[in-house]
Design an enzyme around this catalytic site. Sequence first.
Site, short mmCIF file in Angstrom:
data_model
loop_
_atom_site.label_atom_id
_atom_site.label_comp_id
_atom_site.label_asym_id
_atom_site.label_seq_id
_atom_site.Cartn_x
_atom_site.Cartn_y
_atom_site.Cartn_z
N HIS A 266 0.83 -1.21 0.00
CA HIS A 266 0.00 0.00 0.00
C HIS A 266 0.87 1.26 0.00
O HIS A 266 0.72 2.14 -0.85
CB HIS A 266 -0.91 -0.04 1.23
CG HIS A 266 -1.84 1.12 1.36
ND1 HIS A 266 -3.16 1.06 1.00
CD2 HIS A 266 -1.64 2.39 1.80
CE1 HIS A 266 -3.73 2.24 1.21
NE2 HIS A 266 -2.83 3.07 1.70
N GLU A 267 1.80 1.32 0.95
CA GLU A 267 2.64 2.52 1.05
C GLU A 267 3.56 2.65 -0.17
O GLU A 267 3.84 3.75 -0.63
CB GLU A 267 3.46 2.50 2.35
CG GLU A 267 2.62 2.49 3.64
CD GLU A 267 1.56 3.59 3.70
OE1 GLU A 267 1.75 4.66 3.11
OE2 GLU A 267 0.51 3.35 4.34
N HIS A 270 1.63 4.40 -2.86
CA HIS A 270 1.68 5.85 -2.67
C HIS A 270 3.02 6.40 -3.14
O HIS A 270 3.10 7.43 -3.81
CB HIS A 270 1.52 6.19 -1.17
CG HIS A 270 0.11 6.14 -0.67
ND1 HIS A 270 -0.91 6.87 -1.22
CD2 HIS A 270 -0.45 5.47 0.38
CE1 HIS A 270 -2.04 6.65 -0.54
NE2 HIS A 270 -1.79 5.80 0.43
N GLU A 296 -4.90 7.57 -3.10
CA GLU A 296 -5.38 6.29 -2.59
C GLU A 296 -5.65 5.32 -3.74
O GLU A 296 -5.54 4.11 -3.58
CB GLU A 296 -6.64 6.54 -1.75
CG GLU A 296 -6.90 5.54 -0.66
CD GLU A 296 -5.81 5.45 0.41
OE1 GLU A 296 -4.94 6.36 0.50
OE2 GLU A 296 -5.82 4.45 1.14
ZN ZN Z 1 -3.22 5.16 1.86
#
Ligand code: ZN
Length: 513
Positions: A266-267, A270, A296
């Site tokens: 997830h990170e 980003h 997101e």
């Molecule tokens: Zn996030």
Amino acid sequence: MHIPPQLTELKTRLHEIYDLEMAAALLNWDQTTYMPPGGAAARGRQLATLGRITHEKRTDPQIGRLLDALRPYEESLPPDSADAALIRVARRDYERATRIPAAFTAELYQHIAASYDVWSRARPANDVAAVLPYLERTLDLSRRFAEFFPGYDHIADPLIDMADYGMRAATIKQVFAELRQGLLPLVEQVTAQPPVDDSCLRQFFPEAQQMAFGIEVITALGYDFTRGRQDKTLHPFMTKLSLNDVRITTRFDEYDLGSALFSTIHEAGHAMYEQGIALEFEGTPLASGTSAGMHESQSRLWENVVGRSLPFWEHFYPRLQATFPDQLGRVSLETFYRAINKVQRSLIRTEADEVTYNLHVILRFDLELALLEGTLAVRDLPEAWHERYRSDLGVTPPDDRDGVLQDVHWYSGLIGGAFQGYTLGNIMSAQLFEAALRDHPDIPQQIGRGEFGTLREWMREHVYRYGRALDADDILRRATGRSLDVQPYLTYLWRKYSEIYGIAYTPFHQVVA
Ligand code: ZN
């Protein structure tokens, strides 16, 4: 073309602001990674000082004069040019910063510090009464904040605008209602099936191997470790110190394999967005993701659409088994794939699966609107929360700790605009992925071979490189041919989960009809 001296001065000033912001980001990063507890008091003061100087520079009337003087030049430029985008975004930031009186900002910061402090003690004590007076004041401040931006359609619009520029409460309400209508029957049917056994994820997985495997995965996805690094923290986040230094953090649970792994992906999602921004934007306000939702969309794309897909694990599962032979050697790919996609009705947003997650977000968004509209009183919020969990998720929070005290957002910031970005991101992730598949139908096969370059390059070309030069809606329309559209996301969820749970795939438009 002749470059006006005002543009050179504007760029110098914006660069200074950027440098101060990045210095504050580094102090923040250090605070949540390596700073000893003894450093806390001084660090708070240092950040406050930097914040004050940055605010002075952002609101310096000379920036307003330069922007005024640059209007004719701006109008002579093609709207797509980098200078036109820079002036446009700099003006937006300047107008925003100058509309909010310094006294209000000071009052808000002071209140938020107190509110966060009370919340951090009230949550473990399940003491909702302690936070309600603070929430009252937060709501009052949120309304006053909106009034600095008169001319809105809905009082939440100025607050939403801060995170998801250009989005309106009315649009989001409509999109979320359509999504909720498509999701409720899916949750209904999926949770009527026997629960998935995910015990294979709950064995002992030593941290060092988890970390090594996570690094292997995100390196393959395309996170650039020569322009970033990974460290441990309590609450994982991504931070940018420059476009060539985009860092991620993670935390490990040795008895939950999915926790660090998916949070790391997830990170990294980003971070890959920020690493993919055109380097010519470095030092300017364009050097940043364009909105909370678009950001997101990238974390969710890599975490869920890619990272929880079957082709992804066809490639990576043998490697994971080799990393953890005792724990996973006899667990089949199918068992593992079902375990990481387990759907259940639950109380906690951050631990929710792909299918139910958005119901957690939509109800928070609706409650924010009701509070701002004045149709819901703060004192009735805890019960309204419980009521929506009963109706939407079929669970009743046993207390307020896992109810209205659950998320930090309303206790560390304003009410309004805090949650919609998560679900907007999910919707956009599927819409963008669908468009990428139209251009490259073999992306799933590539993912099955551990090749992610085509997908990543498509995202870089259509999303990342623009930074803030294009707004989210512009990116969506250019990349996918239309504005925000919930249909690809509903199709994605229905297809995937009807297959996993062996339920009839009812095309969602028939469900909605
Ligand atoms: Zn996030």
